[in-house]
Design an enzyme around this catalytic site. Sequence first.
Site, short mmCIF file in Angstrom:
data_model
loop_
_atom_site.label_atom_id
_atom_site.label_comp_id
_atom_site.label_asym_id
_atom_site.label_seq_id
_atom_site.Cartn_x
_atom_site.Cartn_y
_atom_site.Cartn_z
N ASP A 27 0.82 -1.21 0.00
CA ASP A 27 0.00 0.00 0.00
C ASP A 27 0.86 1.26 0.00
O ASP A 27 2.00 1.24 0.47
CB ASP A 27 -0.92 -0.03 1.24
CG ASP A 27 -2.12 0.90 1.07
OD1 ASP A 27 -2.34 1.40 -0.05
OD2 ASP A 27 -2.82 1.13 2.07
N HIS A 44 2.41 3.55 -8.97
CA HIS A 44 2.20 2.12 -9.25
C HIS A 44 3.39 1.55 -10.05
O HIS A 44 3.82 0.43 -9.81
CB HIS A 44 0.90 1.91 -10.03
CG HIS A 44 -0.32 2.32 -9.25
ND1 HIS A 44 -0.51 1.94 -7.95
CD2 HIS A 44 -1.41 3.08 -9.58
CE1 HIS A 44 -1.66 2.44 -7.51
NE2 HIS A 44 -2.21 3.14 -8.47
N LEU A 138 10.33 -20.31 -5.22
CA LEU A 138 9.27 -19.54 -4.56
C LEU A 138 7.95 -19.66 -5.33
O LEU A 138 7.92 -19.53 -6.56
CB LEU A 138 9.69 -18.07 -4.52
CG LEU A 138 8.64 -17.08 -4.00
CD1 LEU A 138 8.54 -17.15 -2.48
CD2 LEU A 138 8.96 -15.66 -4.44
C1 IPE Z 1 -5.46 -2.68 -0.38
O1 IPE Z 1 -5.11 -1.35 -0.50
C2 IPE Z 1 -5.49 -3.33 -1.74
C3 IPE Z 1 -4.19 -3.53 -2.38
C4 IPE Z 1 -3.03 -3.23 -1.85
C5 IPE Z 1 -4.24 -4.12 -3.69
P1 IPE Z 1 -6.23 -0.21 -0.60
O2 IPE Z 1 -5.48 1.09 -0.72
O3 IPE Z 1 -7.20 -0.53 -1.67
O4 IPE Z 1 -6.95 -0.31 0.82
P2 IPE Z 1 -7.85 0.75 1.59
O5 IPE Z 1 -8.87 1.23 0.62
O6 IPE Z 1 -6.95 1.86 2.01
O7 IPE Z 1 -8.40 0.02 2.75
C1 IPE Z 2 -1.58 0.30 -3.40
O1 IPE Z 2 -1.33 1.67 -3.41
C2 IPE Z 2 -1.80 -0.26 -4.80
C3 IPE Z 2 -3.19 -0.64 -5.09
C4 IPE Z 2 -4.18 -0.60 -4.25
C5 IPE Z 2 -3.46 -1.10 -6.43
P1 IPE Z 2 -2.52 2.72 -3.40
O2 IPE Z 2 -2.88 3.05 -4.82
O3 IPE Z 2 -3.63 2.25 -2.56
O4 IPE Z 2 -1.81 3.97 -2.73
P2 IPE Z 2 -2.47 4.97 -1.66
O5 IPE Z 2 -2.96 4.15 -0.53
O6 IPE Z 2 -3.57 5.69 -2.37
O7 IPE Z 2 -1.34 5.87 -1.27
MG MG Z 3 -4.07 2.44 -0.59
#
Ligand code: IPE
Ligand code: IPE
Ligand code: MG
Length: 268
Positions: A27, A44, A138
């Site tokens: 995240d 990303h 892995l």
């Molecule tokens: C969880 O992250 C999903 C992934 C890392 C793919 P999110 O950014 O979607 O989670 P929330 O919305 O903060 O809970």
């Molecule tokens: C995690 O990073 C990747 C996915 C959920 C695909 P985020 O896109 O959720 O990044 P934040 O949480 O908005 O910073």
């Molecule tokens: Mg996120």
Amino acid sequence: MKKNFTEDRKKVIKKGALPKHVAIIMDGNGRWAKSRGLKRIDGHRAGIDTVRRIVRLAGEIGIGYMTLYTFSSENWNRPPGEIRGLMEILAQTLEKEIPELHENGVRLQTIGDISALPKRSRDALYEAVEATSKNTGLTLVLALNYGGRDEIVRAIKSIARNVRDGQLNPDNISYKNVESALYTAGIPDPDLLIRTSGEFRLSNFLLWQLAYTELWITDVMWPDFSDMEFFDALESYGIRERRFGKTSQQINRMTRKVASYIIKGESQ
Ligand code: IPE
Ligand code: IPE
Ligand code: MG
């Protein structure tokens, strides 16, 4: 110098209790990008470099399974442009990375409803899973269009069909029946869950499987997640006492028994 230090830490980790399965909620890509004046999609892209590095390291250390939360069933609620970008990065990365995964003996698997992904991503996935299916290093599990509640509902439907067809008595439904109806059938439960970006929540990830998993949360955003952070998480895991409902005394007694068995075994 840095290399030696890394090798030393790897050795220390290998000697301790090593998690067989590490799950990661990757995240913070969006916040990482925003704090640098970049677009979310750049975050990303930067996150992919971390994936490549950590997957390679996990294989070198000898971790058996790594599950990466890559796209949740709720991530479809994001702006269409971001979803398109994410799907594009997924397809491109898979097409590009298969040779290196192969070279490193990685076996790729997926959990989640893959059928809802765009065709190019789906095809790239099927190809990568098929091409790496015989590898013995892995096992890398990508959670794609994955949601823990979806997974449980899907399992309930499959069990209900077995009951309806007279193959299963409802009184005999066990953990095993549930486990074998989950996407993760055949994959051991995660021992360690890492979440980056400082959020203290599961976000619908592996709800059944994480029942006794050790948690490790860091404030670092996923693109900045370093090898040293990964070692920190593994070292923290290595010194934890997993009690599974028992008392500390019971666990220590068992550890002593195993230790004396090993020592006796070695002296013979
Ligand atoms: C969880 O992250 C999903 C992934 C890392 C793919 P999110 O950014 O979607 O989670 P929330 O919305 O903060 O809970
Ligand atoms: C995690 O990073 C990747 C996915 C959920 C695909 P985020 O896109 O959720 O990044 P934040 O949480 O908005 O910073
Ligand atoms: Mg996120």
